[in-house]
Design a protein around this motif. Structure first.
Motif, PDB file in Angstrom:
ATOM      1  N   ILE A   7      -0.444   5.806   2.515  1.00  0.00           N
ATOM      2  CA  ILE A   7      -1.552   4.916   2.669  1.00  0.00           C
ATOM      3  C   ILE A   7      -1.333   3.491   1.918  1.00  0.00           C
ATOM      4  O   ILE A   7      -0.939   3.488   0.543  1.00  0.00           O
ATOM      5  CB  ILE A   7      -2.934   5.469   1.842  1.00  0.00           C
ATOM      6  N   VAL A   8      -1.517   2.497   2.427  1.00  0.00           N
ATOM      7  CA  VAL A   8      -1.087   1.408   2.044  1.00  0.00           C
ATOM      8  C   VAL A   8      -2.367   0.414   1.451  1.00  0.00           C
ATOM      9  O   VAL A   8      -3.235   0.132   2.362  1.00  0.00           O
ATOM     10  CB  VAL A   8      -0.328   0.155   2.792  1.00  0.00           C
ATOM     11  N   GLY A   9      -2.557   0.270   0.212  1.00  0.00           N
ATOM     12  CA  GLY A   9      -3.914  -0.366  -0.429  1.00  0.00           C
ATOM     13  C   GLY A   9      -4.875   0.519  -0.848  1.00  0.00           C
ATOM     14  O   GLY A   9      -5.313   1.428  -0.692  1.00  0.00           O
ATOM     15  N   GLY A  10      -5.094   0.018  -2.503  1.00  0.00           N
ATOM     16  CA  GLY A  10      -5.829   1.199  -3.220  1.00  0.00           C
ATOM     17  C   GLY A  10      -7.134   0.576  -3.310  1.00  0.00           C
ATOM     18  O   GLY A  10      -7.689   0.825  -4.718  1.00  0.00           O
ATOM     19  N   GLY A  11      -7.957  -0.187  -2.427  1.00  0.00           N
ATOM     20  CA  GLY A  11      -9.327  -0.271  -2.738  1.00  0.00           C
ATOM     21  C   GLY A  11      -9.942   0.481  -2.046  1.00  0.00           C
ATOM     22  O   GLY A  11      -9.868   1.881  -2.324  1.00  0.00           O
ATOM     23  N   HIS A  31       0.126   3.453  -1.779  1.00  0.00           N
ATOM     24  CA  HIS A  31       0.884   2.377  -2.317  1.00  0.00           C
ATOM     25  C   HIS A  31       0.067   1.225  -2.652  1.00  0.00           C
ATOM     26  O   HIS A  31      -0.742   0.804  -1.877  1.00  0.00           O
ATOM     27  CB  HIS A  31       1.819   1.882  -0.974  1.00  0.00           C
ATOM     28  N   GLU A  32       0.027   0.549  -3.860  1.00  0.00           N
ATOM     29  CA  GLU A  32      -0.853  -0.247  -4.251  1.00  0.00           C
ATOM     30  C   GLU A  32       0.053  -1.422  -4.879  1.00  0.00           C
ATOM     31  O   GLU A  32       0.912  -1.093  -5.959  1.00  0.00           O
ATOM     32  CB  GLU A  32      -1.835   0.037  -5.433  1.00  0.00           C
ATOM     33  N   MET A  33       0.174  -2.912  -4.408  1.00  0.00           N
ATOM     34  CA  MET A  33       0.739  -3.916  -5.055  1.00  0.00           C
ATOM     35  C   MET A  33       0.416  -4.255  -6.362  1.00  0.00           C
ATOM     36  O   MET A  33       1.354  -4.867  -6.902  1.00  0.00           O
ATOM     37  CB  MET A  33       0.779  -4.995  -3.943  1.00  0.00           C
ATOM     38  N   ARG A  34      -0.785  -4.339  -6.483  1.00  0.00           N
ATOM     39  CA  ARG A  34      -1.158  -4.630  -7.993  1.00  0.00           C
ATOM     40  C   ARG A  34      -0.934  -3.459  -8.854  1.00  0.00           C
ATOM     41  O   ARG A  34      -0.897  -2.441  -8.663  1.00  0.00           O
ATOM     42  CB  ARG A  34      -2.784  -4.923  -8.101  1.00  0.00           C
ATOM     43  N   PRO A  35      -0.765  -3.968 -10.208  1.00  0.00           N
ATOM     44  CA  PRO A  35      -0.582  -5.212 -10.811  1.00  0.00           C
ATOM     45  C   PRO A  35       0.696  -6.248 -10.592  1.00  0.00           C
ATOM     46  O   PRO A  35       0.880  -7.163 -11.076  1.00  0.00           O
ATOM     47  CB  PRO A  35      -0.880  -5.020 -12.128  1.00  0.00           C
ATOM     48  N   GLN A  43      -8.946  -8.835 -10.740  1.00  0.00           N
ATOM     49  CA  GLN A  43      -8.910  -9.053 -12.006  1.00  0.00           C
ATOM     50  C   GLN A  43      -7.796  -7.939 -12.738  1.00  0.00           C
ATOM     51  O   GLN A  43      -7.142  -8.051 -14.100  1.00  0.00           O
ATOM     52  CB  GLN A  43     -10.039  -9.178 -12.848  1.00  0.00           C
ATOM     53  N   THR A  44      -7.568  -6.675 -12.040  1.00  0.00           N
ATOM     54  CA  THR A  44      -7.101  -5.695 -12.816  1.00  0.00           C
ATOM     55  C   THR A  44      -6.037  -4.944 -11.828  1.00  0.00           C
ATOM     56  O   THR A  44      -5.970  -5.453 -10.681  1.00  0.00           O
ATOM     57  CB  THR A  44      -8.095  -4.530 -13.440  1.00  0.00           C
ATOM     58  N   GLY A  45      -5.214  -3.820 -12.362  1.00  0.00           N
ATOM     59  CA  GLY A  45      -4.484  -3.231 -11.349  1.00  0.00           C
ATOM     60  C   GLY A  45      -5.265  -1.801 -11.077  1.00  0.00           C
ATOM     61  O   GLY A  45      -4.483  -1.099 -10.464  1.00  0.00           O
ATOM     62  N   MET A  46      -6.535  -1.621 -11.476  1.00  0.00           N
ATOM     63  CA  MET A  46      -6.959  -0.473 -10.915  1.00  0.00           C
ATOM     64  C   MET A  46      -7.469  -0.340  -9.566  1.00  0.00           C
ATOM     65  O   MET A  46      -7.652  -1.171  -8.918  1.00  0.00           O
ATOM     66  CB  MET A  46      -8.442  -0.431 -12.217  1.00  0.00           C
ATOM     67  N   LEU A  47      -7.319   1.049  -9.195  1.00  0.00           N
ATOM     68  CA  LEU A  47      -7.863   1.298  -7.841  1.00  0.00           C
ATOM     69  C   LEU A  47      -9.407   1.113  -7.656  1.00  0.00           C
ATOM     70  O   LEU A  47     -10.094   1.449  -8.770  1.00  0.00           O
ATOM     71  CB  LEU A  47      -7.379   2.885  -7.409  1.00  0.00           C
ATOM     72  N   GLY A  48      -9.898   0.808  -6.294  1.00  0.00           N
ATOM     73  CA  GLY A  48     -11.211   0.781  -6.116  1.00  0.00           C
ATOM     74  C   GLY A  48     -12.094  -0.338  -6.884  1.00  0.00           C
ATOM     75  O   GLY A  48     -13.237  -0.440  -7.223  1.00  0.00           O
ATOM     76  N   GLU A  49     -11.246  -1.441  -7.283  1.00  0.00           N
ATOM     77  CA  GLU A  49     -11.597  -2.657  -8.083  1.00  0.00           C
ATOM     78  C   GLU A  49     -12.756  -3.397  -7.143  1.00  0.00           C
ATOM     79  O   GLU A  49     -12.485  -3.679  -6.000  1.00  0.00           O
ATOM     80  CB  GLU A  49     -10.788  -3.399  -8.620  1.00  0.00           C
TER      81      GLU A  49
END
Length: 450
Positions: A7-11, A31-35, A43-49
């Motif tokens: 899965i690409v994107g941790g929103g 897969h999450e490109m942040r941080p 503003q952060t590298g957290m998932l679901g921001e």
């Protein structure tokens, strides 16, 4: 041996998809490109921001389509709704959340799941093999957006999203402002005082509109056209549509009484909603803006009670890309030209946190079923999720396809009910009763556990 789902994107969508797939017995790599790679809004590298509002909108599951969507996600063991309920804030009839603890809960739940692995780093191409869900949202990175456009043979559509400013509570003059939810809505005193209100008389309102219209705005780059999603219009764009537009929109004064001057009816009211559990931060409701920072501080300080306001975050505007889903996706959310790829979330053309998470929920379950050798059909279009997926995968007119919130206009009519405003309450209740029964049946019919 069970295949892995990537899965690409941790929103909202990617996190919910990962949760649903992992709970179905599938190994997931999120897969999450942040941080490592940031965006304008995060503003952060957290998932679901949460990057815009902190509201999931109405929680009324009998009279409101998004409230019904909340109900369906809770019934399906949704992670996003569980975390939202855990960190909800007083907001009248709406579901607002303390955004940082909410994102922390989403992150911790996924990192703790034995079937979920989170890998940080940018994905720049669309893999030709394996099972993948693309849930990169409105701020898809440039390289991946180019890969999507190249693979689909179609240019990504785009509109612009605006972000509202956030104010420090202790900088607000409470001798002018007061706490009250519109019409005193809410079951508890905390809910009935969930909003902070700043009143304007006619002269103050007219001066404010003049300042909005004259303020320096962010200019678009050459070749960009300003298409906006109607549910998230910048306030200055609303003001350009007519001087009374804001007074009948986010600044409407109805249902509010100023305790400082109870005999005086405000001409307009600016509302702020709590943005964190501590109550130290408040966001200005409906005040998304593309004004430049210097203009924002001077214009917003014209609001009574905000003359000395300090801002934790000013508003902003960003490009929001999505694909033409009716022409590109099948009813299992797969890319017709490359069925190993599914798309979910705002990139598919749904709008809103809840709608994005809901499409992630469906994509995660559909991908899991396919990996397990099953075929999971979409839910009936009489349900909120079914109405949304039907809309984006063929129900909408492709030539005029634009981002859409869930609404009862997407549902097939309930026969035998009278129309008009007087019958709306009965009609909406009939929609939600039918949807809940059909959603339960759909969940019960699946091999994937609910």
């Amino acid at each position: 041996m069970t295949q892995t789902l990537h899965i690409v994107g941790g929103g909202m969508a990617g996190s919910e998809a990962a949760w649903q797939a992992a709970n179905s017995g599938i190994d997931v790599v999120l897969h999450e490109m942040r941080p490592e790679v940031g965006t304008f809004a995060h503003q952060t590298g957290m998932l679901g921001e949460m990057v815009c509002s902190n509201s999931f909108r109405s929680d009324d599951d009998e009279q409101n389509a998004v409230g019904l969507l909340h109900w369906e996600m809770r019934a399906a063991n949704g992670l996003i709704m569980a975390c939202a309920d855990k960190h909800k804030l007083p907001a009248g009839g709406a579901l607002a959340v303390d955004r940082e603890p909410f994102a922390q809960s989403v992150t911790e739940a996924l990192l703790a799941h034995p079937r979920v692995t989170v890998e940080y780093g940018e994905i720049t191409d669309l893999p030709a093999e394996g099972h993948w869900i693309i849930a990169t949202g409105p701020l898809t990175s440039g390289k991946l957006a180019e890969a999507i456009a190249s693979r689909t043979g179609a240019e990504a559509l785009a509109f612009f999203d605006a972000i509202a400013p956030i104010v420090y509570f202790d900088s607000i003059d409470m001798s002018k402002a007061w706490m009250q939810s519109r019409y005193d809505k809410g079951e508890t005193e905390e809910e009935r005082t969930a909003y902070l209100n700043c009143p304007m008389d006619r002269d103050q309102y007219e001066a404010f509109i003049d300042a909005l219209l004259a303020a320096e705005k962010t200019e678009f780059r050459e070749g960009e056209t300003a298409g906006y999603f109607d549910g998230c219009l910048p306030i200055e764009v609303m003001a350009e549509r007519g001087r009374e537009t804001l007074r009948h929109g986010p600044m409407k004064p109805v249902g509010l009484t100023n305790p400082h001057q109870p005999e005086v009816k405000a001409h307009a009211v600016v509302q702020l909603r709590r943005d964190n559990k501590l109550g130290t931060l408040y966001n200005i409701v409906g005040f998304q803006t593309k004004m430049k920072y210097g203009a924002q501080t001077s214009v917003f300080k014209m609001i009574p009670g905000l003359e000395n306001a300090s801002f934790a975050r000013l508003g902003g505007i960003h490009r929001n890309s999505f694909i033409n889903s009716p022409t590109l996706l099948d009813d299992r959310m797969r890319l017709r030209a490359q069925p190993n790829l599914r798309f979910a979330g705002q990139i598919t053309g749904v709008e809103g946190y809840v709608e994005s998470a809901a499409m992630g929920l469906l994509a995660g379950r559909m991908a899991s079923a396919e990996i397990l050798g099953q075929d999971l059909p979409p839910p009936p279009d009489t349900t909120a999720m079914g109405a949304l997926i039907t809309h984006i995968t063929g129900g909408a007119e492709a030539k005029t396809f634009q981002p859409m919130n869930v609404n009862f206009g997407l549902f097939p009519p309930v026969e035998g009910l009278r129309g008009g405003r007087r019958g709306r309450k009965d009609r909406y209740k009939a929609y939600t009763d039918r949807a809940k029964a059909d959603w339960r049946d759909w969940l019960d019919s699946m091999a994937v556990p609910a």
